[in-house]
Design a protein around this motif. Structure first.
Motif, short mmCIF file in Angstrom:
data_model
loop_
_atom_site.label_atom_id
_atom_site.label_comp_id
_atom_site.label_asym_id
_atom_site.label_seq_id
_atom_site.Cartn_x
_atom_site.Cartn_y
_atom_site.Cartn_z
N CYS A 1 -9.37 0.96 -18.22
CA CYS A 1 -10.48 -0.19 -19.42
C CYS A 1 -11.64 0.54 -18.81
O CYS A 1 -12.26 0.34 -20.13
CB CYS A 1 -9.97 -1.74 -18.63
SG CYS A 1 -10.25 -1.38 -17.11
N ARG B 1 -11.85 2.75 -25.33
CA ARG B 1 -12.37 4.09 -25.09
C ARG B 1 -11.52 5.51 -25.51
O ARG B 1 -12.27 6.28 -25.10
CB ARG B 1 -12.76 3.74 -24.13
CG ARG B 1 -11.43 3.59 -23.12
CD ARG B 1 -12.21 2.74 -21.56
NE ARG B 1 -13.52 3.84 -20.95
CZ ARG B 1 -12.77 4.75 -19.97
NH1 ARG B 1 -11.96 4.36 -19.21
NH2 ARG B 1 -13.83 5.20 -19.29
N ARG C 1 -9.21 -2.41 -24.01
CA ARG C 1 -10.62 -1.43 -23.75
C ARG C 1 -10.21 -0.01 -23.44
O ARG C 1 -10.55 0.54 -23.99
CB ARG C 1 -11.20 -2.14 -22.41
CG ARG C 1 -11.84 -3.56 -22.78
CD ARG C 1 -13.01 -3.91 -21.68
NE ARG C 1 -13.39 -5.34 -21.89
CZ ARG C 1 -14.93 -5.75 -21.40
NH1 ARG C 1 -15.02 -4.95 -20.41
NH2 ARG C 1 -14.89 -6.98 -21.99
N GLU D 1 -6.98 -7.88 -22.53
CA GLU D 1 -8.34 -7.25 -22.35
C GLU D 1 -8.46 -5.71 -22.06
O GLU D 1 -8.95 -5.37 -23.08
CB GLU D 1 -8.95 -8.16 -22.41
CG GLU D 1 -10.71 -8.07 -22.57
CD GLU D 1 -11.49 -7.56 -23.72
OE1 GLU D 1 -12.06 -6.91 -24.25
OE2 GLU D 1 -10.72 -8.05 -24.10
#
Length: 219
Positions: free
Chosen positions: A140, A102, A98, A94
């Motif tokens: 992240c 981004r 992320r 995860e």
């Protein structure tokens, strides 16, 4: 008012990093006794910074302090590996997803992968491997998530060191690393996260097959 962490004295930090490096590169093996007087002599310091360093390492899970056995390098078994890798499986893919979404820079991961490929021994390769994984999750965008993964980073490296000593599998993992990075650089956040999840899960299942059934049930 937010409390500020107390800085670790430089001598303690020096000893801490030295002992950690020896553990994670296999110079100090699981179950091996860590004697304060011997370590103090080896590092050229008094017993105080050694004692403080060992307390810190106990907090990170690399060593175990026992009233009867003293301080020893933590043993690695299937249960310990499963605990550490469960956390990684839940959080690391995860975090990478992320980071990719981004548009975070993954230059550090690319450099770490190159260092790993060019490594001349297991110690260099192990350290580069740790940096590769950290470079995937750290950008992240959630500092707390990064710190949570940092907390299991050393224990994960200890599991890897023990597994590689028993059955070197670096070439396979290096190929998986390249595929994970390729997907991430292509902007495929979900694909990179899936590849990272498969990479982490397959490693612990190969190295500690006793952990397999419970691991599979949680995926």
């Amino acid at each position: 008012m937010t409390s500020v962490p107390t800085p670790i004295p430089s001598r303690t930090q020096y000893v801490l990093e030295g002992i950690k490096h020896r553990i994670l590169t296999g110079q100090l093996t699981p179950g091996q006794a860590l004697v304060e007087t011997e370590l103090a002599a080896q590092f050229g310091v008094s017993k105080t910074p050694v004692r403080e360093a060992l307390k810190t390492l106990a907090g990170t899970g690399l060593v175990v302090m026992s009233q009867y056995k003293g301080v020893t390098v933590r043993m690695v078994d299937a249960d310990m590996a499963r605990e550490v890798y469960d956390v990684r499986l839940l959080l690391e893919p995860e975090a990478l997803r992320r980071a990719v979404r981004r548009g975070a820079s993954l230059d550090v991961a690319r450099e770490a992968l190159t260092r790993a490929d060019d490594a001349t021994d297991t110690a260099e390769r192990s350290l580069a491997n740790r940096e590769f994984h950290r470079a995937l999750y750290l950008p992240c965008g959630n500092p707390l998530l990064g710190r949570m993964l940092d907390e299991v980073r050393d224990q994960a490296a200890l599991v890897s060191a023990v597994a590689w000593a028993a059955s070197p599998s670096w070439e396979r993992e290096a190929g998986e690393h390249r595929e994970i990075l390729r997907l991430a650089l292509d902007g495929d956040a979900d694909g990179a996260a899936r590849a990272l999840h498969a990479h982490i899960a397959s490693f612990v299942e190969r190295a500690f097959p006793q952990a397999g059934p419970e691991q599979e049930g949680q995926e």
